[in-house]
Design a protein around this motif. Structure first.
Motif, PDB file in Angstrom:
ATOM      1  N   ILE A  39       0.758  -0.937   0.443  1.00 26.85           N
ATOM      2  CA  ILE A  39      -0.399  -0.021  -0.058  1.00 26.85           C
ATOM      3  C   ILE A  39       1.054   0.971   0.255  1.00 26.85           C
ATOM      4  N   PHE A  40       0.189   2.272  -0.746  1.00 28.13           N
ATOM      5  CA  PHE A  40       1.418   3.552  -0.925  1.00 28.13           C
ATOM      6  C   PHE A  40       0.196   5.125  -0.330  1.00 28.13           C
ATOM      7  N   SER A  41      -0.030   5.381   0.584  1.00 24.78           N
ATOM      8  CA  SER A  41      -0.126   6.117   1.555  1.00 24.78           C
ATOM      9  C   SER A  41      -0.086   7.003   1.881  1.00 24.78           C
ATOM     10  N   PRO A  42      -0.243   8.213   0.667  1.00 18.99           N
ATOM     11  CA  PRO A  42       0.598   9.457   1.083  1.00 18.99           C
ATOM     12  C   PRO A  42      -0.228  10.267   2.179  1.00 18.99           C
ATOM     13  N   SER A  43      -1.909  10.002   1.936  1.00 21.62           N
ATOM     14  CA  SER A  43      -3.013  10.530   3.294  1.00 21.62           C
ATOM     15  C   SER A  43      -3.893  10.202   3.744  1.00 21.62           C
ATOM     16  N   THR A  44      -4.142  10.471   4.000  1.00 12.77           N
ATOM     17  CA  THR A  44      -5.615   9.639   4.492  1.00 12.77           C
ATOM     18  C   THR A  44      -6.969   9.374   3.782  1.00 12.77           C
ATOM     19  N   TYR A  45      -6.707  10.176   2.821  1.00 12.02           N
ATOM     20  CA  TYR A  45      -7.693  10.394   1.506  1.00 12.02           C
ATOM     21  C   TYR A  45      -7.634   9.585   0.227  1.00 12.02           C
ATOM     22  N   PHE A  46      -6.629   9.107   0.527  1.00 13.44           N
ATOM     23  CA  PHE A  46      -5.528   8.513  -1.042  1.00 13.44           C
ATOM     24  C   PHE A  46      -4.906   7.535  -0.421  1.00 13.44           C
ATOM     25  N   SER A  47      -5.135   6.117  -1.141  1.00 17.29           N
ATOM     26  CA  SER A  47      -3.975   5.175  -0.871  1.00 17.29           C
ATOM     27  C   SER A  47      -4.595   4.663  -2.204  1.00 17.29           C
ATOM     28  N   VAL A  48      -3.493   3.611  -2.832  1.00 21.31           N
ATOM     29  CA  VAL A  48      -3.165   2.976  -2.744  1.00 21.31           C
ATOM     30  C   VAL A  48      -2.650   1.459  -2.616  1.00 21.31           C
ATOM     31  N   LEU A  49      -3.968   0.241  -3.639  1.00 24.92           N
ATOM     32  CA  LEU A  49      -3.748  -0.785  -3.080  1.00 24.92           C
ATOM     33  C   LEU A  49      -2.526  -1.412  -4.090  1.00 24.92           C
ATOM     34  N   GLY A  50      -2.461  -2.341  -3.998  1.00 25.81           N
ATOM     35  CA  GLY A  50      -1.184  -3.343  -4.888  1.00 25.81           C
ATOM     36  C   GLY A  50      -1.435  -5.170  -4.153  1.00 25.81           C
ATOM     37  N   GLY A  51      -1.692  -6.017  -5.084  1.00 26.62           N
ATOM     38  CA  GLY A  51      -1.167  -7.275  -4.029  1.00 26.62           C
ATOM     39  C   GLY A  51      -2.525  -8.618  -4.743  1.00 26.62           C
ATOM     40  N   LEU A  52      -2.834  -9.510  -4.484  1.00 27.49           N
ATOM     41  CA  LEU A  52      -3.180 -10.365  -4.804  1.00 27.49           C
ATOM     42  C   LEU A  52      -3.888 -10.993  -3.694  1.00 27.49           C
ATOM     43  N   THR A  53      -5.290 -11.827  -4.831  1.00 28.38           N
ATOM     44  CA  THR A  53      -6.622 -12.000  -3.683  1.00 28.38           C
ATOM     45  C   THR A  53      -6.350 -13.801  -3.781  1.00 28.38           C
ATOM     46  N   ARG A  54      -6.350 -13.421  -2.818  1.00 31.98           N
ATOM     47  CA  ARG A  54      -6.789 -15.360  -3.193  1.00 31.98           C
ATOM     48  C   ARG A  54      -8.054 -16.166  -2.880  1.00 31.98           C
ATOM     49  N   SER A  55      -9.119 -16.276  -3.432  1.00 31.12           N
ATOM     50  CA  SER A  55     -10.701 -16.988  -4.108  1.00 31.12           C
ATOM     51  C   SER A  55     -11.326 -18.357  -4.277  1.00 31.12           C
ATOM     52  N   ARG A  56     -11.912 -18.898  -4.084  1.00 26.28           N
ATOM     53  CA  ARG A  56     -12.634 -20.058  -4.014  1.00 26.28           C
ATOM     54  C   ARG A  56     -13.686 -20.258  -5.141  1.00 26.28           C
ATOM     55  N   ILE A  57     -13.339 -20.703  -6.437  1.00 28.11           N
ATOM     56  CA  ILE A  57     -15.468 -20.272  -6.683  1.00 28.11           C
ATOM     57  C   ILE A  57     -15.830 -22.174  -6.970  1.00 28.11           C
ATOM     58  N   ALA A  58     -17.138 -21.960  -7.380  1.00 26.69           N
ATOM     59  CA  ALA A  58     -17.442 -23.015  -7.260  1.00 26.69           C
ATOM     60  C   ALA A  58     -19.024 -23.143  -7.708  1.00 26.69           C
ATOM     61  N   ALA A  59     -19.374 -24.187  -8.844  1.00 24.61           N
ATOM     62  CA  ALA A  59     -21.015 -23.584  -9.239  1.00 24.61           C
ATOM     63  C   ALA A  59     -21.196 -24.661  -8.559  1.00 24.61           C
ATOM     64  N   ASN A  60     -23.026 -25.097  -8.703  1.00 22.70           N
ATOM     65  CA  ASN A  60     -24.041 -26.375  -8.699  1.00 22.70           C
ATOM     66  C   ASN A  60     -23.224 -28.024  -9.020  1.00 22.70           C
ATOM     67  N   GLY A  61     -23.116 -28.495  -8.137  1.00 26.39           N
ATOM     68  CA  GLY A  61     -22.801 -30.031  -8.584  1.00 26.39           C
ATOM     69  C   GLY A  61     -21.141 -30.050  -9.297  1.00 26.39           C
ATOM     70  N   SER A  62     -19.986 -28.892  -8.658  1.00 28.49           N
ATOM     71  CA  SER A  62     -19.188 -29.105  -9.249  1.00 28.49           C
ATOM     72  C   SER A  62     -17.699 -29.126  -8.172  1.00 28.49           C
ATOM     73  N   PRO A  63     -16.726 -29.419  -7.879  1.00 29.70           N
ATOM     74  CA  PRO A  63     -16.126 -29.569  -7.009  1.00 29.70           C
ATOM     75  C   PRO A  63     -15.870 -27.473  -7.245  1.00 29.70           C
ATOM     76  N   SER A  64     -15.280 -26.985  -5.470  1.00 25.03           N
ATOM     77  CA  SER A  64     -14.519 -25.755  -6.014  1.00 25.03           C
ATOM     78  C   SER A  64     -12.895 -25.759  -6.094  1.00 25.03           C
ATOM     79  N   HIS A  65     -12.762 -24.495  -6.297  1.00 27.47           N
ATOM     80  CA  HIS A  65     -11.347 -24.370  -7.407  1.00 27.47           C
ATOM     81  C   HIS A  65     -10.686 -23.115  -6.748  1.00 27.47           C
ATOM     82  N   PRO A  66      -9.432 -23.468  -6.064  1.00 29.39           N
ATOM     83  CA  PRO A  66      -8.885 -22.037  -5.721  1.00 29.39           C
ATOM     84  C   PRO A  66      -8.117 -20.968  -6.586  1.00 29.39           C
ATOM     85  N   VAL A  67      -8.586 -19.687  -6.635  1.00 26.00           N
ATOM     86  CA  VAL A  67      -8.100 -18.769  -7.877  1.00 26.00           C
ATOM     87  C   VAL A  67      -7.631 -17.898  -7.216  1.00 26.00           C
ATOM     88  N   THR A  68      -6.410 -17.459  -7.306  1.00 29.21           N
ATOM     89  CA  THR A  68      -5.276 -15.996  -7.329  1.00 29.21           C
ATOM     90  C   THR A  68      -5.719 -15.125  -8.641  1.00 29.21           C
TER      91      THR A  68
END
Length: 293
Positions: free
Chosen positions: A245-274
């Motif tokens: 995170i780069f935060s030069p002010s309380t008003y403004f911050s820039v975030l950059g990174g990775l998000t780990r999620s899981r996806i799934a549909a009816n009847g199918s196993p879930s899968h991890p996604v980055t």
């Protein structure tokens, strides 16, 4: 305690006794002066009535005084000692002044875009909010005066206000270390290495930190089967997001990174996604600034 009030009443009565005795003696002497008998009798009666009234008034006043003393004694006997001073609560002024940032952390909310990687199951971008905690390790390794100045500037104060706050911290630290309650500017600089006459600092190093949060659910195209080329529009359930995170002010911050999620549909196993996540956000201190200093 009531016995104390009664004792004080007796003492006052004893002390007042001579005065009343003198008044009675004056009345007696008045009776011995040559005058008509009837006049002497009237004067004596009048003097006795006045003396009795004075005694009654004095007794009433003494009774009131005794009651006041008794009440005071009871109050003193039942008074509880004041509780020890507790830890001061964090006030809105502290938050507005960048108090959290001064200690190297803050809270905030950002808007993120979750982008697909070149290889993976995600086929399109998704968007959502992310509440996060940010850490600024550089503030942990600098002097209190510098961190206070930079935190005040980051929290929305002007340069002059930030300098005044930092100067106060420098003088207080000098007094604590030397015992001098009114140190000179030269003494403050010698002890704290903070120049009171020309305060200021380069704060950009403190604006760079790390963040971690849990994004909201979002939807994007994703491959649910073995064939990653075949995608459907589905819901992503993020587990966490983290990065820089780069935060030069309380008003403004820039975030950059990775998000780990899981996806799934009816009847199918879930899968991890980055996903690759970028976003813009603001810190909790902005709430105090919007309310007003």
């Amino acid at each position: 305690m009531r016995r104390l009030g009664e004792t004080v009443l007796v003492i006052i009565l004893v002390a007042a006794g001579p005065a009343w005795a003198n008044q009675t003696a004056d009345l007696v002497e008045g009776e011995q002066e040559p005058a008509p008998a009837v006049q002497n009798s009237d004067d004596a009666t009048r003097g006795s009535d006045e003396a009795a009234q004075a005694l009654g008034d004095a007794a009433r006043e003494l009774g009131k005084a005794a009651q006041v003393l008794d009440n005071a004694a009871q109050a003193l006997g039942g008074r509880k000692p004041p509780p020890p001073p507790g830890k001061p609560r964090l006030t809105l002024d502290d938050i507005k002044g960048g108090m959290l940032f001064r200690h190297g952390f803050s809270f905030g909310v950002g808007f993120q875009a979750h982008l697909p990687r070149t290889s993976g199951r995600q086929g399109s971008a998704g968007f959502g909010l992310v509440p996060f905690v940010s850490l600024f390790p550089a503030t942990w390794f600098i002097a209190d005066e510098t961190s206070t100045y930079c935190a005040s500037r980051w929290g929305g104060f002007g340069k002059d206000e930030a300098r005044g706050i930092a100067n106060s911290v420098a003088r207080a630290r000098t007094t604590s270390l030397t015992g001098d309650k009114n140190p000179s500017d030269a003494e403050v600089q010698r002890v704290t290495n903070w120049d009171v006459e020309k305060p200021g600092a380069w704060c950009w190093r403190q604006w760079i930190g790390l963040y971690v949060g849990v994004p909201s659910k979002f939807k994007a195209d994703a491959a649910l089967g073995d064939d990653v080329a075949e995608t459907v529009f589905t819901e992503f359930n993020p587990i966490f997001s983290g990065g820089v995170i780069f935060s030069p002010s309380t008003y403004f911050s820039v975030l950059g990174g990775l998000t780990r999620s899981r996806i799934a549909a009816n009847g199918s196993p879930s899968h991890p996604v980055t996903s690759v996540s970028i976003g813009l956000g603001g810190s909790i201190e902005i709430v105090g600034l919007l309310i007003g200093k």
